[in-house]
Design a protein around this motif. Structure first.
Motif, PDB file in Angstrom:
ATOM      1  N   HIS A 155       0.800  -1.206  -0.022  1.00  0.00           N
ATOM      2  CA  HIS A 155       0.034  -0.177   0.081  1.00  0.00           C
ATOM      3  C   HIS A 155       0.952   1.352  -0.070  1.00  0.00           C
ATOM      4  O   HIS A 155       1.941   1.188   0.353  1.00  0.00           O
ATOM      5  N   ASP A 168       1.153   5.146   2.005  1.00  0.00           N
ATOM      6  CA  ASP A 168       0.847   5.909   2.971  1.00  0.00           C
ATOM      7  C   ASP A 168       0.135   7.007   2.618  1.00  0.00           C
ATOM      8  O   ASP A 168      -0.756   7.474   3.292  1.00  0.00           O
ATOM      9  N   HIS A 185       4.618  -0.090  -0.013  1.00  0.00           N
ATOM     10  CA  HIS A 185       5.484  -0.973   0.876  1.00  0.00           C
ATOM     11  C   HIS A 185       4.412  -1.815   1.632  1.00  0.00           C
ATOM     12  O   HIS A 185       3.340  -1.622   1.588  1.00  0.00           O
TER      13      HIS A 185
HETATM   14 FE   LIG Z   1       2.298   2.000   5.694  1.00  0.00          FE
END
Ligand SMILES: [Fe+2]
Ligand SMILES: O=C(O)CCC(=O)C(=O)O
Length: 434
Positions: A330, A332, A400
């Motif tokens: 995903h 952030d 990540h």
């Molecule tokens: Fe994350």
């Protein structure tokens, strides 16, 4: 009608054929005690969702770490044959799966794969006896002996006989355990490889421009105690700051968060919701809850040189992963203008500071998929990276994931810093590579 005696269960039996309804009262000694006792512990007992989640967690570990089902059933974490990597983890005690556990996992797997006829009871029994179709056959025959009218088992017996006829040595048995229809992400193979190495960051030997250093970042707070920086990657910029918190601070933060932990959510359109691709519990801690958070915030500001006063950063998010807990690949930062991340009205998430508050026995690395490295859980260290380029665009190379926890209890704390308020600390640039 008189009230039933206290220790009793009342049942309304409807009688067929228009007969009058009768009230049957069965008296069970100690029923009230049992009921009250149950109500007292009910909230702590696992629910169906927990049981199903546990089964999925075992399947996830098997998938991501390419574990041998045979080993898994016995409680050891061995690689499936064909992989040449060493054993991942050897627990001190062996906790083997019971036939009932395996049956349950098989049922959940079958539900997940959309009730496919293929694999059906074969999966359950193969899992039960580690991919052994002939054992599944002998069990089914035994079953049929007690329940000769069971057509489904009779069909399975024929199926296993056929399977064994086609493949008498059972060499392909483990292959059958691959669940069909596993959501295939483009990045799946990379992700699994990075998780399997349990941490594989580039060495200075491979990239001579990477190094370790003591940093003060021009901050008076860090002059007396410079921070230890391990540069992991320049593009995207990712650095691991060792001993960023003390053991005492880590324990304090976990204790403060524990009573508030709830199932983690992810941004979905304009809302936040639970998702299978993020399995953990989390809690938000405001700086007002304890001086420990104020002092941590001060250190994060010194480390990053960024403005983390509200609303330029979010509260501290403390996350706890149990066995099999994970966060699949995903970003952030928000990738849509509608994301709830914009509710703070301070732009997108420019940077992440993620602190490892615990160690784990195995698994749980943080994998950067496109950047092609993974960072193992290093207790008390803080991982920093920029999510956005200087032109405000998201950096795709920050994709990540938190790999599933194989053994142990993983805790991290996230501090997400937003774009606004950083204009002088991180000036923008029109160069898309900056
Ligand atoms: Fe994350
Ligand atoms: O747990 C990890 O290693 C990664 C967590 C993460 O990426 C997140 O919480 O956004």
């Amino acid at each position: 009608m008189a009230a039933p005696p206290r220790n009793s269960v009342t049942s309304q039996c409807g009688l067929r054929g228009g007969a009058k309804r009768r009230v049957v009262t069965i008296t069970v000694p100690g029923f009230t005690v049992l009921k009250n006792g149950y109500q007292g512990v009910e909230k702590d007992l696992p629910e169906f969702e927990d049981l199903e989640g546990a089964a999925r967690a075992v399947m996830r570990l098997q998938d991501v770490y390419a574990l041998s089902v045979k080993g898994l059933v016995r409680g050891v974490f061995q690689r499936a044959s064909g992989t040449h990597l060493p054993t991942l983890y050897s627990p001190g005690h062996l906790f083997s799966l019971s036939a009932d556990d395996c049956f349950h996992i098989g049922k959940v797997s079958r539900r997940r794969s959309g009730h496919q006829k293929r694999n059906d009871l074969t999966f359950v029994l193969s899992l039960f006896q580690a991919g052994n179709v002939s054992y599944a056959l002998s069990l089914s025959r035994e079953f049929l002996h007690y329940d000769p009218s069971n057509k489904r088992v009779a069909r399975n017996v024929l199926k296993y006989e056929k399977l064994l006829g086609e493949n008498p040595d059972g060499a392909e048995a483990e292959m059958m355990l691959q669940r069909p229809n596993v959501t295939h992400l483009e990045t799946r193979d990379l992700y699994e490889e990075l998780c399997q190495t349990l941490g594989s960051r580039p060495t200075q030997y491979q990239s001579p421009d990477l190094h370790c250093s003591y940093e003060t970042n021009g901050s008076p707070f860090l002059i007396l105690q410079p921070i230890k920086r391990e540069l992991i990657q320049w593009q995207p910029y990712v650095a691991l700051f060792h001993d960023f918190v003390s053991d005492l601070e880590a324990e304090t933060i976990k204790k403060l968060a524990a009573p508030w932990l709830q199932r983690s959510v992810v941004a979905s359109g304009e809302k936040q919701q639970k998702a299978d691709y993020r399995i953990s519990k989390s809690a938000w801690l405001k700086e007002t809850v304890d001086p420990a958070i104020v002092s941590l915030d001060r250190r994060i500001a010194a480390l990053t040189g960024l403005n983390i006063r509200s609303p330029y950063a979010e509260f501290l998010q403390v996350v706890n992963y149990g066995l099999g807990g994970h966060y699949e690949p995903h970003f952030d930062h928000a990738t849509s203008r509608k994301s709830p991340l914009y509710r703070l009205k301070s732009g997108n998430r420019i940077a992440t500071v993620m602190i490892y508050l615990s160690s784990v026995e195995a698994g749980g690395s943080t994998a950067f998929i496109y950047a092609n490295f993974s960072v193992p859980v290093v207790k008390n260290a803080a991982l920093f990276w920029w999510n956005l380029h200087r032109n405000g665009e998201g950096n795709d190379n920050t994709l990540h994931a938190g790999c599933p926890v194989l053994a142990g209890d993983k805790w991290v704390a996230n501090k997400w810093i937003h774009e606004y308020g950083q204009e002088f600390q991180r000036p923008c640039s029109s160069d898309p590579n900056d």
